[in-house]
Design a protein around this motif. Structure first.
Motif, PDB file in Angstrom:
ATOM      1  N   SER A 197       0.831  -1.205   0.000  1.00  0.00           N
ATOM      2  CA  SER A 197       0.000   0.000   0.000  1.00  0.00           C
ATOM      3  C   SER A 197       0.867   1.257   0.000  1.00  0.00           C
ATOM      4  CB  SER A 197      -0.920   0.007   1.222  1.00  0.00           C
ATOM      5  OG  SER A 197      -1.588   1.242   1.355  1.00  0.00           O
ATOM      6  N   ILE A 198       1.886   1.263   0.850  1.00  0.00           N
ATOM      7  CA  ILE A 198       2.782   2.414   0.927  1.00  0.00           C
ATOM      8  C   ILE A 198       3.478   2.637  -0.413  1.00  0.00           C
ATOM      9  CG2 ILE A 198       4.948   3.221   1.954  1.00  0.00           C
ATOM     10  CD1 ILE A 198       3.973   1.898   4.587  1.00  0.00           C
ATOM     11  N   ARG A 199       3.946   1.551  -0.996  1.00  0.00           N
ATOM     12  CA  ARG A 199       4.648   1.682  -2.280  1.00  0.00           C
ATOM     13  C   ARG A 199       3.709   2.240  -3.358  1.00  0.00           C
ATOM     14  NH1 ARG A 199       7.306  -2.728  -2.029  1.00  0.00           N
ATOM     15  NH2 ARG A 199       9.415  -1.881  -1.903  1.00  0.00           N
ATOM     16  N   ARG A 200       2.486   1.729  -3.414  1.00  0.00           N
ATOM     17  CA  ARG A 200       1.526   2.247  -4.404  1.00  0.00           C
ATOM     18  C   ARG A 200       1.220   3.721  -4.155  1.00  0.00           C
ATOM     19  NH1 ARG A 200      -1.113  -2.615  -3.169  1.00  0.00           N
ATOM     20  NH2 ARG A 200      -2.647  -1.466  -1.906  1.00  0.00           N
ATOM     21  N   PHE A 201       1.054   4.078  -2.876  1.00  0.00           N
ATOM     22  CA  PHE A 201       0.726   5.462  -2.533  1.00  0.00           C
ATOM     23  C   PHE A 201       1.844   6.400  -2.960  1.00  0.00           C
ATOM     24  CE2 PHE A 201      -0.059   9.178   0.007  1.00  0.00           C
ATOM     25  CZ  PHE A 201      -1.445   9.211   0.182  1.00  0.00           C
ATOM     26  N   MET A 202       3.074   5.994  -2.708  1.00  0.00           N
ATOM     27  CA  MET A 202       4.208   6.838  -3.071  1.00  0.00           C
ATOM     28  C   MET A 202       4.308   6.990  -4.592  1.00  0.00           C
ATOM     29  SD  MET A 202       5.138   7.641  -0.097  1.00  0.00           S
ATOM     30  CE  MET A 202       6.589   8.611  -0.492  1.00  0.00           C
ATOM     31  N   GLU A 203       4.164   5.903  -5.313  1.00  0.00           N
ATOM     32  CA  GLU A 203       4.265   5.964  -6.770  1.00  0.00           C
ATOM     33  C   GLU A 203       3.122   6.795  -7.362  1.00  0.00           C
ATOM     34  OE1 GLU A 203       4.400   1.846  -7.763  1.00  0.00           O
ATOM     35  OE2 GLU A 203       6.568   1.686  -7.413  1.00  0.00           O
ATOM     36  N   LYS A 204       1.938   6.667  -6.764  1.00  0.00           N
ATOM     37  CA  LYS A 204       0.794   7.449  -7.228  1.00  0.00           C
ATOM     38  C   LYS A 204       1.065   8.943  -7.081  1.00  0.00           C
ATOM     39  CE  LYS A 204      -4.150   8.135  -6.272  1.00  0.00           C
ATOM     40  NZ  LYS A 204      -5.288   7.709  -5.400  1.00  0.00           N
ATOM     41  N   ASN A 205       1.850   9.306  -6.081  1.00  0.00           N
ATOM     42  CA  ASN A 205       2.178  10.710  -5.838  1.00  0.00           C
ATOM     43  C   ASN A 205       3.533  11.102  -6.439  1.00  0.00           C
ATOM     44  OD1 ASN A 205       0.104  12.152  -3.897  1.00  0.00           O
ATOM     45  ND2 ASN A 205       0.200  10.003  -3.271  1.00  0.00           N
ATOM     46  N   GLU A 206       3.950  10.351  -7.449  1.00  0.00           N
ATOM     47  CA  GLU A 206       5.106  10.682  -8.291  1.00  0.00           C
ATOM     48  C   GLU A 206       6.440  10.604  -7.561  1.00  0.00           C
ATOM     49  OE1 GLU A 206       4.095  14.486  -9.963  1.00  0.00           O
ATOM     50  OE2 GLU A 206       2.898  13.566 -11.553  1.00  0.00           O
ATOM     51  N   PHE A 207       6.521   9.745  -6.533  1.00  0.00           N
ATOM     52  CA  PHE A 207       7.802   9.468  -5.899  1.00  0.00           C
ATOM     53  C   PHE A 207       8.483   8.317  -6.637  1.00  0.00           C
ATOM     54  CE2 PHE A 207       5.855  11.874  -2.554  1.00  0.00           C
ATOM     55  CZ  PHE A 207       6.899  12.417  -1.828  1.00  0.00           C
TER      56      PHE A 207
END
Length: 509
Positions: A197-207
């Motif tokens: 979940s954390i990884r998806r959230f970060m990637e979704k926010n362009e990290f």
């Protein structure tokens, strides 16, 4: 092969069981059928339950479902030589739906297979083929047409009613704990779900996810005591990573505006229910943001991880509710002391001499170089920290204990830094980054002085990091979230070892 010492350490009854199982394995070797690797399961127990539990007996009879499945035999109930029930467990679910019953008969399964099943032991891994049906008690079951032993288990499983009674044995022999304990399997599946979940959230926010070194020539990025090692080829002392911070910020200098790393850190410090020498952090850095933006973002990351791993942001920890859905509180260090340890006057909290005397009551002796801000922080840790149950940001940390954080533009002596607490423990630490190379150099020198004065956790001077800052780093915010402590809260686990697959323990004697 098990050593003689290991065999002697086993209980006499267990030694006898192991010897009997070894004899069975020897017979299999003579037949040339030990440890086959040509069985390919096509189904999982949880999927079968999800798809067919709602079907009636008549529906399954009218539309036969062919099944090919493998699993560990956890239960066996024989009805003479003509029929037997067993329960197989596979990796498909942390709950009971990861198990499915099988039914073998002399007529359908065959005489040889039935004779072999009679000699199979709990813990053996079996491969079965057959069709689904419902028993008289409406339990979904595989009617076995073909049965094979895939792996022979040489050691008996713990008693099914008591499982692994000793907590240290659960940590030391996690493989057995996972076999026997549904709750343990659920915990680690939740951990994986949270990290995903954390990884998806970060990637979704362009990290952008990156990897930085674990072996450092200079330990940095945190105030901690490092593990020291030696690189033979280079003939130099090196340190296991205590934090990836300075490398991640070098990447911000290099032009990657948003980076994150889910990383392993190592700190040569105490071991407790909240501390393990090796632990997981998620650190992230975002250019053109500050600590206020970070608090909002960190809150969102944690809330979504809880929802994806637990199903809701309203948790229960130790029998007490914890609501991550509500906005997190924000208090300064002094505000927190006044709220949770009322009675101190403003004059007392602004008196270094008074706080030093007060800390003596808690058995705390601060460093001689500690200023007022560090003393206030120490008093907060002794009086208020453990009472911060609801998610609370403690903000505006003093400069002297925040060597990498940007100083406030409006209030002297403090930084734009926060730490996030919940259920009485720190979960995250973040701040507006210090991007002034000259200021950072002076802060490092102050840390060197503190180290010379006896502070083993003070930082080293990192000349290359200063050089990187001299090329120019955009204003940025950065935060580290303790994954292990967060998972303790999400899974209602009282000990950090409960959320680490293989926690560090003393060597077996």
């Amino acid at each position: 092969m098990t050593t003689d010492i290991q065999e002697q350490a086993a209980a006499p009854d267990e030694n006898k069981i192991i010897a009997e199982r070894r004899a069975k394995l020897a017979a299999l070797r003579e037949q040339g059928v030990a440890f086959p690797n040509d069985f390919r399961p096509e189904h999982k127990a949880a999927d079968l339950h999800a798809q067919y539990d709602g079907k009636s007996r008549e529906e399954l009879e009218e539309n036969p479902v062919h099944v090919v499945l493998a699993g560990r035999m956890m239960l066996k109930r024989e009805a003479g030589k003509k029929a037997a029930f067993a329960t197989l467990q596979d990796a498909s679910g942390p709950k009971a739906d990861g198990r499915i019953q099988i039914y073998a008969t002399l007529d359908l399964t065959g005489e040889a297979a039935m004779a072999a099943l009679h000699h199979y032991d709990l813990g053996d891994i079996l491969g079965v083929q057959g069709t689904l049906f419902k028993t008289k008690t409406d339990e979904l079951t595989i009617k076995v047409t073909q049965l094979r032993l895939i792996t022979k288990s040489l050691r008996p499983l713990p008693d099914k009613f008591h499982g692994l009674a000793d907590q240290e044995t659960k940590y030391r022999q996690r493989y057995v704990d996972l076999i026997m304990n549904e709750e343990t399997r659920r915990t680690f599946k939740a951990r994986t779900a949270a990290i995903s979940s954390i990884r998806r959230f970060m990637e979704k926010n362009e990290f952008m996810e990156v990897e930085t070194p674990m072996l450092h020539t200079i330990p940095g990025g945190a105030a901690a005591k490092p593990f020291i090692t030696h690189h033979n080829a280079l003939d130099m002392q090196m340190f296991l990573r205590i934090a990836p911070e300075l490398y991640l910020k070098r990447l911000v200098v290099g032009g990657f505006d948003r980076v994150f790393e889910i990383n392993r850190n190592f700190r040569n410090e105490g071991v407790s229910i909240r501390h393990n020498p090796e632990f997981t952090m998620m650190e992230f850095y975002a250019a053109y943001t500050d600590y206020k933006w970070l608090m909002d973002f960190t809150e969102a990351v944690i809330r979504q991880a809880a929802i994806d791993a637990h199903g809701t942001a309203t948790l229960t920890y130790g029998g007490r509710e914890l609501d991550l859905a509500k906005p997190f509180h924000r208090l300064t260090i002094v505000e927190a002391i006044n709220k949770y340890a009322p009675g101190y006057t403003p004059e007392q909290l602004n008196s270094a001499d008074f706080i030093k005397e007060e800390l003596k009551k808690f058995g705390v002796k601060p460093f001689a170089t500690a200023g007022l801000g560090a003393l206030q922080l120490a008093l907060f840790e002794e009086t208020a920290e453990a009472q911060l149950w609801e998610p609370t940001y403690i903000i505006d940390y003093p400069v002297e204990v925040s060597p990498l954080a940007r100083a406030s533009d409006t209030v002297a002596g403090i930084t734009e830094r926060f730490e996030l607490f919940m259920v009485g423990r720190e979960i995250a630490n973040g701040f507006s980054e210090l991007n002034d190379a000259e200021d950072q150099s002076a802060r490092f020198l102050a840390q060197v002085a503190a180290k010379d004065a006896g502070d083993e956790e003070a930082m080293f001077y990192d000349a290359d990091y200063i050089r990187a800052l001299e090329y120019g780093m955009p204003p940025a915010g950065g935060c580290g979230i303790g994954i292990d402590r967060l998972m303790m809260i999400i899974t209602d686990s009282p000990n950090i070892r409960d959320v680490l697959l293989f926690p560090h323990l003393r060597r077996e004697e």
